[in-house]
Design a protein around this motif. Structure first.
Motif, PDB file in Angstrom:
ATOM      1  N   GLY A  72      61.486  49.629  -2.128  1.00 49.55           N
ATOM      2  CA  GLY A  72      61.358  50.634  -3.106  1.00 49.55           C
ATOM      3  C   GLY A  72      60.626  52.019  -2.407  1.00 49.55           C
ATOM      4  O   GLY A  72      60.880  52.525  -1.709  1.00 49.55           O
ATOM      5  N   GLY A  73      59.338  52.423  -3.250  1.00 48.87           N
ATOM      6  CA  GLY A  73      58.505  53.336  -2.674  1.00 48.87           C
ATOM      7  C   GLY A  73      57.930  53.019  -1.413  1.00 48.87           C
ATOM      8  O   GLY A  73      57.782  51.820  -1.319  1.00 48.87           O
ATOM      9  N   GLU A  74      57.310  53.999  -0.848  1.00 53.65           N
ATOM     10  CA  GLU A  74      56.565  53.417   0.537  1.00 53.65           C
ATOM     11  C   GLU A  74      55.173  53.335  -0.033  1.00 53.65           C
ATOM     12  O   GLU A  74      54.548  53.434  -0.801  1.00 53.65           O
ATOM     13  CB  GLU A  74      56.304  55.121   1.271  1.00 53.65           C
ATOM     14  CG  GLU A  74      55.916  54.738   2.569  1.00 53.65           C
ATOM     15  CD  GLU A  74      55.876  56.010   3.503  1.00 53.65           C
ATOM     16  OE1 GLU A  74      55.178  56.779   2.894  1.00 53.65           O
ATOM     17  OE2 GLU A  74      57.111  55.985   4.275  1.00 53.65           O
ATOM     18  N   LEU A  75      54.846  52.218   0.590  1.00 59.85           N
ATOM     19  CA  LEU A  75      53.446  51.584   0.257  1.00 59.85           C
ATOM     20  C   LEU A  75      52.287  52.281   0.856  1.00 59.85           C
ATOM     21  O   LEU A  75      51.502  52.437   0.209  1.00 59.85           O
ATOM     22  CB  LEU A  75      53.594  50.100   0.537  1.00 59.85           C
ATOM     23  CG  LEU A  75      52.480  49.004  -0.020  1.00 59.85           C
ATOM     24  CD1 LEU A  75      52.802  48.948  -1.552  1.00 59.85           C
ATOM     25  CD2 LEU A  75      52.949  47.620   0.650  1.00 59.85           C
ATOM     26  N   PHE A  76      52.477  52.479   2.025  1.00 62.73           N
ATOM     27  CA  PHE A  76      51.631  53.340   2.943  1.00 62.73           C
ATOM     28  C   PHE A  76      52.396  54.128   4.096  1.00 62.73           C
ATOM     29  O   PHE A  76      53.473  53.531   4.386  1.00 62.73           O
ATOM     30  CB  PHE A  76      50.377  52.653   3.315  1.00 62.73           C
ATOM     31  CG  PHE A  76      50.427  51.226   3.910  1.00 62.73           C
ATOM     32  CD1 PHE A  76      51.069  51.267   5.210  1.00 62.73           C
ATOM     33  CD2 PHE A  76      50.213  50.201   3.285  1.00 62.73           C
ATOM     34  CE1 PHE A  76      51.215  50.009   5.871  1.00 62.73           C
ATOM     35  CE2 PHE A  76      50.326  49.002   3.983  1.00 62.73           C
ATOM     36  CZ  PHE A  76      50.801  48.763   5.145  1.00 62.73           C
ATOM     37  N   GLY A  77      51.743  55.131   4.497  1.00 68.42           N
ATOM     38  CA  GLY A  77      52.751  55.879   5.552  1.00 68.42           C
ATOM     39  C   GLY A  77      51.768  56.471   6.601  1.00 68.42           C
ATOM     40  O   GLY A  77      50.549  56.689   6.300  1.00 68.42           O
ATOM     41  N   ASP A  78      52.188  56.524   7.816  1.00 66.94           N
ATOM     42  CA  ASP A  78      51.491  57.264   8.841  1.00 66.94           C
ATOM     43  C   ASP A  78      50.128  56.807   9.043  1.00 66.94           C
ATOM     44  O   ASP A  78      49.124  57.468   9.113  1.00 66.94           O
ATOM     45  CB  ASP A  78      51.246  58.800   8.403  1.00 66.94           C
ATOM     46  CG  ASP A  78      51.056  59.760   9.489  1.00 66.94           C
ATOM     47  OD1 ASP A  78      51.371  59.153  10.550  1.00 66.94           O
ATOM     48  OD2 ASP A  78      50.595  60.798   9.344  1.00 66.94           O
ATOM     49  N   GLY A 105      46.907  45.439  -4.725  1.00 69.99           N
ATOM     50  CA  GLY A 105      48.172  45.920  -4.843  1.00 69.99           C
ATOM     51  C   GLY A 105      48.283  47.242  -3.789  1.00 69.99           C
ATOM     52  O   GLY A 105      49.532  47.825  -3.658  1.00 69.99           O
ATOM     53  N   ALA A 106      47.451  47.629  -3.167  1.00 66.54           N
ATOM     54  CA  ALA A 106      47.253  48.689  -2.195  1.00 66.54           C
ATOM     55  C   ALA A 106      48.009  48.501  -0.941  1.00 66.54           C
ATOM     56  O   ALA A 106      48.513  49.363  -0.221  1.00 66.54           O
ATOM     57  CB  ALA A 106      45.958  49.242  -1.755  1.00 66.54           C
ATOM     58  N   GLY A 107      48.231  47.261  -0.673  1.00 66.78           N
ATOM     59  CA  GLY A 107      48.882  46.660   0.575  1.00 66.78           C
ATOM     60  C   GLY A 107      48.031  46.088   1.589  1.00 66.78           C
ATOM     61  O   GLY A 107      48.459  46.148   2.725  1.00 66.78           O
ATOM     62  N   SER A 152      43.862  53.635   0.548  1.00 66.79           N
ATOM     63  CA  SER A 152      43.978  54.231  -0.957  1.00 66.79           C
ATOM     64  C   SER A 152      45.038  55.650  -0.742  1.00 66.79           C
ATOM     65  O   SER A 152      44.980  56.161   0.327  1.00 66.79           O
ATOM     66  CB  SER A 152      42.709  54.628  -1.607  1.00 66.79           C
ATOM     67  OG  SER A 152      42.271  55.679  -0.786  1.00 66.79           O
ATOM     68  N   ASN A 153      45.754  55.673  -1.764  1.00 65.41           N
ATOM     69  CA  ASN A 153      46.793  56.890  -1.794  1.00 65.41           C
ATOM     70  C   ASN A 153      47.570  56.741  -0.546  1.00 65.41           C
ATOM     71  O   ASN A 153      47.944  57.740   0.239  1.00 65.41           O
ATOM     72  CB  ASN A 153      46.104  58.289  -1.955  1.00 65.41           C
ATOM     73  CG  ASN A 153      45.283  58.448  -2.993  1.00 65.41           C
ATOM     74  OD1 ASN A 153      45.389  57.846  -3.935  1.00 65.41           O
ATOM     75  ND2 ASN A 153      43.925  59.008  -3.181  1.00 65.41           N
ATOM     76  N   ARG A 154      48.026  55.527  -0.299  1.00 63.50           N
ATOM     77  CA  ARG A 154      49.039  55.247   1.045  1.00 63.50           C
ATOM     78  C   ARG A 154      48.403  55.627   2.219  1.00 63.50           C
ATOM     79  O   ARG A 154      49.379  55.924   3.273  1.00 63.50           O
ATOM     80  CB  ARG A 154      50.146  56.116   0.592  1.00 63.50           C
ATOM     81  CG  ARG A 154      50.926  56.020  -1.035  1.00 63.50           C
ATOM     82  CD  ARG A 154      52.164  56.569  -1.152  1.00 63.50           C
ATOM     83  NE  ARG A 154      53.069  56.868  -0.308  1.00 63.50           N
ATOM     84  CZ  ARG A 154      53.301  57.874   0.167  1.00 63.50           C
ATOM     85  NH1 ARG A 154      52.857  59.076  -0.535  1.00 63.50           N
ATOM     86  NH2 ARG A 154      54.014  58.344   1.014  1.00 63.50           N
TER      87      ARG A 154
END
Ligand SMILES: Nc1ncnc2c1ncn2[C@@H]1O[C@H](COP(=O)(O)OP(=O)(O)OP(=O)(O)O)[C@@H](O)[C@H]1O
Ligand SMILES: [Mg+2]
Lengths: 304, 261
Positions: B49-55, B73-75, B250-252
Motif C-alpha cells: 500500500g502506501g509507503e511506511l517510511f522512506g529515505d 503503527g509507525a513501523g 514519525s512522518n515516515r
C-alpha cells in the motif's frame, strides 16, 4: 567411492538420526498413523503385484519353451483311409531329422481334450473329429517347411500345425501381464509418493508456527526439512515392513501350485524370489524420503 | 536470593566476555567499511500500500545502544525486521555486517540470526518443549548443543532469574517470565547484536527495570543493542546508566530524538 560413502553415512544418520531435530517438531499422532497405514497397505498390494509379475514371467517363459517344442499334425480323412494315412505320417516323422517323438493320440484322449468344451457324453463316432498326432521336437527343432511339403505330397489329408500361430499371442499375453504387474508396482509407488507428499505437506503446514520459531532461532531449511523427512521415512519404512509381512503370509497361504492348477495357484514366489519382496520396504522408505524432501523444500520456500 | 542471582550472573558474564574476545578476530574482518554492524542506506519500505517510511539512513556502530521509538503503527517492528534480514527494503540498501541483504538466501539469513539475537514483540516458543529446551534452541539448531555449551544454560537461566522455571512449559510462564526467557534465548549464541521489540511491552515497571538491567549488562560487555519501545520512562532509566541514542520514526522519517527525553 567417497560419494557412495557419503550417501551411506546420510542413510545411517537418517535411521539413527538426530533425535534432537526430531524432538523439535511436535508429535503428529494422526497423520503419523495414516502414513504408516497407507505405506503398509501399498506394500501389501505391491507384494501381490510383484507375485503376479513374477508368475506371468515364469508362465511366458514356460509356454514359449514348451509350446515351441511340440506341434501337432491333424489328419482329416474318410474313416477307411485314416489308419493308413496315420501310419504314413508316423513313418515320415520317424525319418524327419529333429523329431524326437511322434505319437498318435488315441480317440479317448482326444475326447478328454474336447470334454471341457462339449461335455463328457460326446458321441465321437458321429463327429468328424480329426486324428491328431503329437510331435515332440529335439532341441534343434525340425524344418516345418520341408515337413509340410512332404506331407502334402504323400499324405494329402495331413496338416502340420506347428503352434506358432497361436503360441505367439499366448506368450505375448503372458508378457503383457508381466508388464502390467510391473506397471502396477510403479503405480503403487507413485500413489505412495502422492499420499506421503500430501501427509507431509499437511504436517508441514500444521507446523508453520514451529517452523517460524525454528527459523527465528537460526535453523536452516535443511535442518528443518530433515526433522520431517526423517519422521516420514521411518514411518514409511515400518509401515511397508508390516505390509510386506502380511502380504507374504497371504501369498504363502495360497493353495500350492499343482499340475492342473495353472496360473492362479502358481501365483506364489519360488526359490530366491522370496527375497525380492523384502526390497519393497526399502523402496517405500526411499519413495517417502524423496517425496517428503520435495514437499519440505516446496513448503519451506512458500513459508517466508 | 538476589545475591545468588548476582553471583550466577557474574559467572555467566565472565564466560561471555571471554567468548566475545575469542570471536572478535574472525567477525571484525567480515564487517563492512566503517565497521558498522547494521547499515541502512536511503531505505524505503511499504507493504504494497502506501509507503511506511522512506529515505532512511542509519549506521549502527558496534557496542552502541539505540532506542527506537514512535507511535503505534509507525513501523518500529518493520524497521527491526529490516535490521535482521526478515524483510527486504522496497528501495535502498540494508547491510548487515557489511553484507547486502539482497544477496542473502534464506539459509544465509538463518546464519545471520545466530549473530543477531532477536526478542520479538509477540514472543513465540515451542510449546511442547520445556523453558530450558526453548532457551537452548539456537544451540540445538546450530548443532552446538554439546554438554560444554549446555553447561552455560543453567547460568544463563539464573541470570534471567528463571532457573527455578527451567522445566516448566512456556505456556505456564507469566508475561515477564516469557520476555526474560526470550531474552535468554536471544543471547545464548553470544550474538554481536541484540534487537528487542517492546521487551517490556506487557510487564510491570519493576520487571521492566530488571530487563533493562540485563540489556545494559550485555551492552557493557560489547554487545550492540537496539530496543524498540514506546515506553519513554524506560528510555530515561536507560539514559542514566549507559550512553544511548534515541531514534524516532514519525512522518515516515527517522529522526534523532531531542533532549526532551
Ligand atoms: N505483514 C504485513 N503486511 C501488511 N501490512 C503490515 C504488515 N506488517 C505490518 N503492517 C502494517 O505496517 C504498519 C507498521 O507496522 P509495525 O508493526 O511495524 O508497527 P509498530 O511501529 O511496530 O507498531 P506497534 O507499536 O503497535 O508495535 C502497520 O500499519 C501495519 O498494519
Ligand atoms: Mg511493533
Amino acid at each position: 567411492m567417497t560419494r557412495l560413502r557419503a550417501i551411506l553415512a546420510e542413510g545411517v544418520a537418517l535411521v539413527i538420526g538426530d533425535p534432537q531435530a526430531d524432538r523439535l517438531v511436535p508429535p503428529t499422532g494422526f497423520t503419523a498413523r495414516l502414513t504408516t497405514f497407507a505405506a503398509g497397505a501399498m506394500a501389501f498390494l505391491a507384494v501381490f503385484a510383484l507375485a503376479l509379475s513374477l508368475a506371468s514371467g515364469r508362465l511366458a517363459a514356460r509356454w514359449s519353451e514348451e509350446l515351441a517344442r511340440s506341434s501337432t499334425i491333424r489328419i482329416s480323412a474318410p474313416a477307411e483311409e485314416r489308419a493308413a494315412q496315420t501310419e504314413a505320417v508316423l513313418r515320415i516323422l520317424q525319418a524327419t531329422p529333429g523329431v524326437a517323438q511322434a505319437r498318435a493320440i488315441p480317440a479317448e484322449e482326444a475326447a478328454a481334450l474336447l470334454e471341457p468344451w462339449f461335455g463328457p457324453n460326446l458321441p465321437l463316432d458321429t463327429l468328424p473329429v480329426p486324428q491328431l498326432i503329437e510331435v515332440v521336437e529335439e532341441s534343434t527343432g525340425f524344418d516345418p517347411q520341408g515337413l509340410r511339403l512332404r506331407l502334402t505330397a504323400e499324405v494329402p489329408g495331413a496338416v502340420l500345425d506347428d503352434h506358432t500361430r497361436w503360441r505367439a499371442p499366448l506368450v505375448q499375453a503372458a508378457s503383457r501381464l508381466r508388464i502390467l504387474g510391473l506397471l502396477s508396482i510403479l503405480l503403487i509407488g507413485a500413489t505412495t509418493a502422492a499420499m506421503i507428499t500430501l501427509a507431509a505437506q499437511a504436517a508441514l503446514a500444521a507446523n508453520a508456527q514451529v517452523i517460524a520459531v525454528l527459523r527465528l532461532v537460526g535453523a536452516q531449511d535443511g535442518y528443518i526439512a530433515q526433522a520431517f523427512v526423517r519422521r516420514f521415512t521411518l514411518r514409511a519404512l515400518s509401515g511397508a515392513g508390516i505390509g510386506v509381512a502380511f502380504g507374504l503370509v497371504a501369498v504363502w497361504l495360497l493353495p500350492s501350485a499343482q499340475e492342473a492348477g495353472g496360473f492362479l495357484t502358481g501365483l506364489g514366489y519360488r526359490g530366491w524370489h522370496w527375497v525380492l519382496p523384502l526390497v519393497i520396504p526399502v523402496l517405500g522408505a526411499g519413495v517417502a524420503f524423496v517425496a517428503t524432501s520435495a514437499a519440505a523444500r516446496r513448503v519451506l520456500r512458500e513459508l517466508t | 536470593m538476589v545475591e545468588k542471582c548476582k553471583a550466577a550472573c557474574a559467572a555467566w558474564l565472565s564466560l561471555h566476555v571471554v567468548c566475545e574476545e575469542g570471536k572478535k578476530g574472525q567477525t571484525c574482518g567480515r564487517r563492512g567499511q566503517g565497521g558498522c554492524v547494521i547499515e541502512l542506506d536511503r531505505v524505503a519500505m511499504s507493504y504494497g500500500g502506501g509507503e511506511l517510511f522512506g529515505d532512511i539512513s542509519l549506521k549502527v556502530q558496534p557496542g552502541s545502544f539505540h532506542f527506537l521509538t514512535g507511535p503505534s503503527g509507525a513501523g518500529k517492528t518493520t524497521f527491526l525486521k529490516l535490521c535482521y534480514g526478515a524483510l527486504r527494503p522496497t528501495a535502498g540498501q540494508v547491510r548487515l555486517f557489511g553484507q547486502d541483504v539482497r544477496g542473502l538466501g534464506r539459509d544465509d539469513v538463518a546464519l545471520m540470526r545466530r549473530r543477531i539475537g532477536v526478542v520479538h514483540q509477540d514472543v513465540q516458543f515451542l510449546d511442547h518443549l520445556s523453558v530450558a529446551d526453548n532457551v537452548a534452541l539456537p544451540l540445538t539448531v546450530s548443532g552446538r548443543d554439546s554438554a560444554d555449551q549446555l553447561a552455560n544454560l543453567d547460568e544463563l537461566l539464573a541470570w534471567v532469574g528463571l532457573r527455578a522455571r527451567a522445566d516448566a512449559r512456556p505456556a505456564e510462564l507469566s508475561g515477564g517470565e516469557r520476555q526474560r526467557a526470550a531474552l535468554a534465548r536471544a543471547v545464548i549464541m553470544q550474538p554481536e547484536v541484540v534487537l528487542a521489540d517492546e521487551p517490556t511491552g506487557n510487564i510491570d515497571w519493576e520487571m521492566s527495570q530488571r530487563l533493562l538491567q540485563l540489556l545494559v549488562e550485555l551492552n557493557r560487555m560489547g554487545t550492540t543493542i537496539l530496543v524498540a519501545t514506546h515506553d519513554l520512562n524506560l528510555i530515561r532509566a536507560a539514559k542514566s546508566q549507559v550512553q544511548t541514542r534515541v531514534l524516532r520514526i514519525s512522518n515516515r522519517r527517522l529522526q534523532l530524538a531531542g533532549a526532551d527525553l
